[in-house]
Design an enzyme around this catalytic site. Structure first.
Site, short mmCIF file in Angstrom:
data_model
loop_
_atom_site.label_atom_id
_atom_site.label_comp_id
_atom_site.label_asym_id
_atom_site.label_seq_id
_atom_site.Cartn_x
_atom_site.Cartn_y
_atom_site.Cartn_z
N LEU A 194 0.85 -1.20 0.00
CA LEU A 194 0.00 0.00 0.00
C LEU A 194 0.88 1.25 0.00
O LEU A 194 0.70 2.16 0.78
CB LEU A 194 -0.94 -0.01 1.21
CG LEU A 194 -2.09 1.01 1.21
CD1 LEU A 194 -3.00 0.81 0.01
CD2 LEU A 194 -2.88 0.95 2.51
N GLY A 195 1.88 1.23 -0.90
CA GLY A 195 2.69 2.42 -1.12
C GLY A 195 1.99 3.35 -2.08
O GLY A 195 0.76 3.37 -2.17
N THR A 196 2.76 4.11 -2.84
CA THR A 196 2.14 5.09 -3.75
C THR A 196 1.30 4.40 -4.82
O THR A 196 0.20 4.84 -5.14
CB THR A 196 3.21 5.97 -4.40
OG1 THR A 196 4.18 5.13 -5.07
CG2 THR A 196 3.93 6.83 -3.38
N GLY B 292 0.08 1.18 -4.71
CA GLY B 292 -1.03 0.48 -4.07
C GLY B 292 -2.15 1.43 -3.69
O GLY B 292 -3.34 1.12 -3.85
N VAL C 65 6.23 -2.68 -17.26
CA VAL C 65 7.00 -2.00 -18.30
C VAL C 65 6.25 -0.75 -18.74
O VAL C 65 5.08 -0.81 -19.10
CB VAL C 65 7.23 -2.90 -19.54
CG1 VAL C 65 8.00 -2.15 -20.62
CG2 VAL C 65 7.98 -4.16 -19.15
N ASP D 198 17.64 -1.17 -14.95
CA ASP D 198 16.18 -1.11 -14.95
C ASP D 198 15.64 -1.28 -16.37
O ASP D 198 14.71 -2.07 -16.60
CB ASP D 198 15.72 0.23 -14.36
CG ASP D 198 14.22 0.43 -14.45
OD1 ASP D 198 13.50 -0.10 -13.58
OD2 ASP D 198 13.76 1.10 -15.39
N LYS E 33 13.27 -4.44 -18.31
CA LYS E 33 12.06 -4.20 -19.11
C LYS E 33 12.23 -4.71 -20.54
O LYS E 33 11.29 -5.27 -21.12
CB LYS E 33 11.75 -2.70 -19.10
CG LYS E 33 11.38 -2.18 -17.72
CD LYS E 33 11.30 -0.66 -17.68
CE LYS E 33 10.97 -0.17 -16.28
NZ LYS E 33 10.99 1.31 -16.19
#
Length: 428
Positions: free
Chosen positions: A11-13, A15, A132, A201, A205
């Protein structure tokens, strides 16, 4: 109208964005899937953490296994990140017949084949659009929109941090270190930016996109990677003079059934659509054998764009659930992996050399290119008042990666060349 119950891991940004969309758009979502969608359980690290969204405390747990093993939960939405522990949660959820939505690019790049195989075995859906390019629906497009076509090439700007840095360097003449600090202050870059600026990163992807585009199991170590930390203001200025921008591009291409995938700073013509993708935005350029050239552009990160992709996957799973077709569209790589050798990978090259400022140097350099069968497109030699060496800027015609490696090794032994200042791929 039995509700579909969702378990949320994280439940971060992102979530929080998922909760906002599901609860705020409940009427529209319910009309699409034919039943209410309820976020029933939420796993968090700290249940006492202040949050900018109201959630029923009875739904909160600090134990993800409680969510996974809840028999009432139909779909697991994973936005907690991580690899090993998260992989176990997802595999357990699939074993229990639960469908999965994840935004976890690291997990899917490293263990996607295993997870998708488990999903197929259990006739469950695993969707991962948000892994992605954030809000750009590129994964669904590759699976469904290009299902009748053969994808020959994918070029992507898939990391917003590096694109922001290179954009500011190009438009404002700022230095790499100054823009990186600014990106960190704005929250675009992490305190440790290595994963972004060294291309890791983007490589994860591109491994995902290559797997989907070429229908084969592309692993992270199949991707050749270099980052932007050595890109200088001078490199960008020289590129501009020649009619190019420098972008960190992921490039996946195949010929016949062999393919190569790389992530590297690349000169791309200013007339190419990708050259005008600036700031934190992402874009993916796809070449289909039948359709030709297409491009997909949008916000590559951020809470709400990413959450939008996650909820779209959730809707797709519930529609499949209503139709009884979960797991039937799961795409597991089925083609044998055939990587191109360096002798079969061809592209143009940009080089900036610092050399002795005297007669005959250019002739020695061009002789090396000729020895390894590399032809030249353009050569510019100039003096630099801030550098006692002469500077030679070279753009080659298409040359094999193997031949260019031989040229570079020879240059390192050539006394008249003091430094290979820059070497980049040229695209377009």
């Amino acid at each position: 109208m039995k509700p579909v119950k969702v378990g949320l891991l994280g439940l971060g940004t992102v979530g929080t964005g998922v909760v906002r969309i599901v609860e705020g758009n409940q009427e529209d979502l319910s009309s699409q899937v034919g039943s209410p969608i309820l976020i029933e359980r939420i796993a968090v690290n700290n249940s006492n953490k202040p949050r900018d969204i109201e959630v029923d405390p009875a739904k909160i747990t600090t134990d993800p296994w409680e969510v996974i093993r809840d028999p009432e939960i139909d779909v697991i939405v994973e936005v907690m990140g991580g690899i090993d522990g998260t992989k176990e949660y997802i595999l357990e959820a699939l074993d229990r017949g639960k469908h999965v939505v994840t935004a976890n690019k690291d997990l899917m790049a490293l263990h996607g084949s295993e997870i998708l195989a488990k999903a197929q075995e259990k006739q469950c859906d695993v969707f991962y659009e948000a892994s992605v390019a954030g809000g750009i629906p590129i994964i669904r497009t590759l699976i469904e929109g290009f299902s009748s076509d053969k994808i020959m090439k994918i070029i992507g700007i898939v990391n917003g941090t590096t694109n922001y840095i290179l954009t500011k360097m190009s438009q404002e003449g700022a230095s790499y270190n100054d823009v990186l600090k600014e990106a960190q202050d704005l929250g675009y870059a992490e305190a440790d930016p290595t994963s972004d600026v060294e291309g890791l990163d983007a490589a994860r992807k591109m491994a995902i996109l290559g797997t989907l585009g070429f229908r084969t199991n592309v692993e992270l170590h199949d991707v050749s990677v270099s980052g932007i930390s050595e890109v200088s203001k001078a490199d960008i200025a020289f590129a501009k003079r020649l009619g190019y921008e420098i972008k960190l591009l992921g490039i996946a291409e195949r010929q016949d059934e062999e393919f190569s995938i790389s992530v590297q700073p690349t000169l791309i013509r200013t007339s190419h659509p990708l050259a005008s993708v600036n700031g934190v935005f992402n874009a993916v350029y796809v070449y289909g054998e039948a359709v030709g050239e297409t491009m997909f552009y949008g916000a590559g990160a951020g809470a709400m764009p990413t959450a939008t992709s996650i909820v779209a996957d959730l809707v797709a799973i519930i529609k499949n659930l209503k139709l009884g077709v979960n797991g039937l569209k799961q795409k597991v790589p089925y083609k044998q992996k055939k990587l191109k050798s360096d002798e079969d990978i061809f592209y143009k090259n940009f080089l900036l050399l610092h050399v002795d400022d005297k007669a005959g140097v250019l002739a020695k350099i061009t002789q090396v290119f000729a020895e390894y069968d590399v032809s030249l497109d353009s050569v510019v030699q100039q003096a630099n008042p801030n550098n006692p060496d002469a500077e030679i800027i070279i753009v080659t015609h298409n040359a094999s990666k193997a031949s260019m490696n031989k040229v570079l090794r020879h240059f390192n032994e050539l006394k008249v060349i003091h430094r290979i200042k820059s070497h980049y791929r040229v695209e377009g």
